[in-house]
Design an enzyme around this catalytic site. Sequence first.
Site, PDB file in Angstrom:
ATOM      1  N   ALA A   8       0.816  -1.206   0.000  1.00  0.00           N
ATOM      2  CA  ALA A   8       0.000   0.000   0.000  1.00  0.00           C
ATOM      3  C   ALA A   8       0.855   1.264   0.000  1.00  0.00           C
ATOM      4  O   ALA A   8       2.033   1.233   0.334  1.00  0.00           O
ATOM      5  CB  ALA A   8      -0.902  -0.002   1.233  1.00  0.00           C
ATOM      6  N   HIS A   9       0.197   2.368  -0.362  1.00  0.00           N
ATOM      7  CA  HIS A   9       0.831   3.681  -0.317  1.00  0.00           C
ATOM      8  C   HIS A   9       1.050   4.090   1.138  1.00  0.00           C
ATOM      9  O   HIS A   9       0.191   3.843   1.988  1.00  0.00           O
ATOM     10  CB  HIS A   9      -0.059   4.722  -0.989  1.00  0.00           C
ATOM     11  CG  HIS A   9      -0.250   4.478  -2.457  1.00  0.00           C
ATOM     12  ND1 HIS A   9      -1.175   3.581  -2.942  1.00  0.00           N
ATOM     13  CD2 HIS A   9       0.371   5.013  -3.534  1.00  0.00           C
ATOM     14  CE1 HIS A   9      -1.120   3.580  -4.260  1.00  0.00           C
ATOM     15  NE2 HIS A   9      -0.191   4.442  -4.649  1.00  0.00           N
ATOM     16  N   GLY A  10       2.197   4.696   1.417  1.00  0.00           N
ATOM     17  CA  GLY A  10       2.477   5.169   2.764  1.00  0.00           C
ATOM     18  C   GLY A  10       2.666   4.021   3.745  1.00  0.00           C
ATOM     19  O   GLY A  10       3.138   2.948   3.389  1.00  0.00           O
ATOM     20  N   ASP A  64      -4.022  -1.368  -1.657  1.00  0.00           N
ATOM     21  CA  ASP A  64      -4.945  -0.373  -1.112  1.00  0.00           C
ATOM     22  C   ASP A  64      -5.832   0.294  -2.154  1.00  0.00           C
ATOM     23  O   ASP A  64      -6.957   0.661  -1.851  1.00  0.00           O
ATOM     24  CB  ASP A  64      -4.183   0.679  -0.306  1.00  0.00           C
ATOM     25  CG  ASP A  64      -3.151   1.443  -1.116  1.00  0.00           C
ATOM     26  OD1 ASP A  64      -2.755   0.969  -2.201  1.00  0.00           O
ATOM     27  OD2 ASP A  64      -2.704   2.507  -0.653  1.00  0.00           O
TER      28      ASP A  64
END
Length: 80
Positions: A8-10, A64
């Site tokens: 996922a991002h972050g 995500d």
Amino acid sequence: MVHAIFCAHGQLAGAMLDSVCMVYGEVNVSAVAFVPGENAADIAINLEKLVSAHTDEEWVIAVDLQCGKPMECRSRAGNA
């Protein structure tokens, strides 16, 4: 055995892994974070490292966002 990867991002992937471990204890789940400064090639390399460690096993790779870079790289890792 089935292994899972959160990608996922972050920091979302790591937070999801922390939550799963809190509830279930030790699990066959890994996290791959997509952070600023990285690109799709970085994600693909990280996913390949994890998947190649257990090539004879089944994998579930959860991302995500549909159509984001993690999903694009997940599709490539699933075909490797």
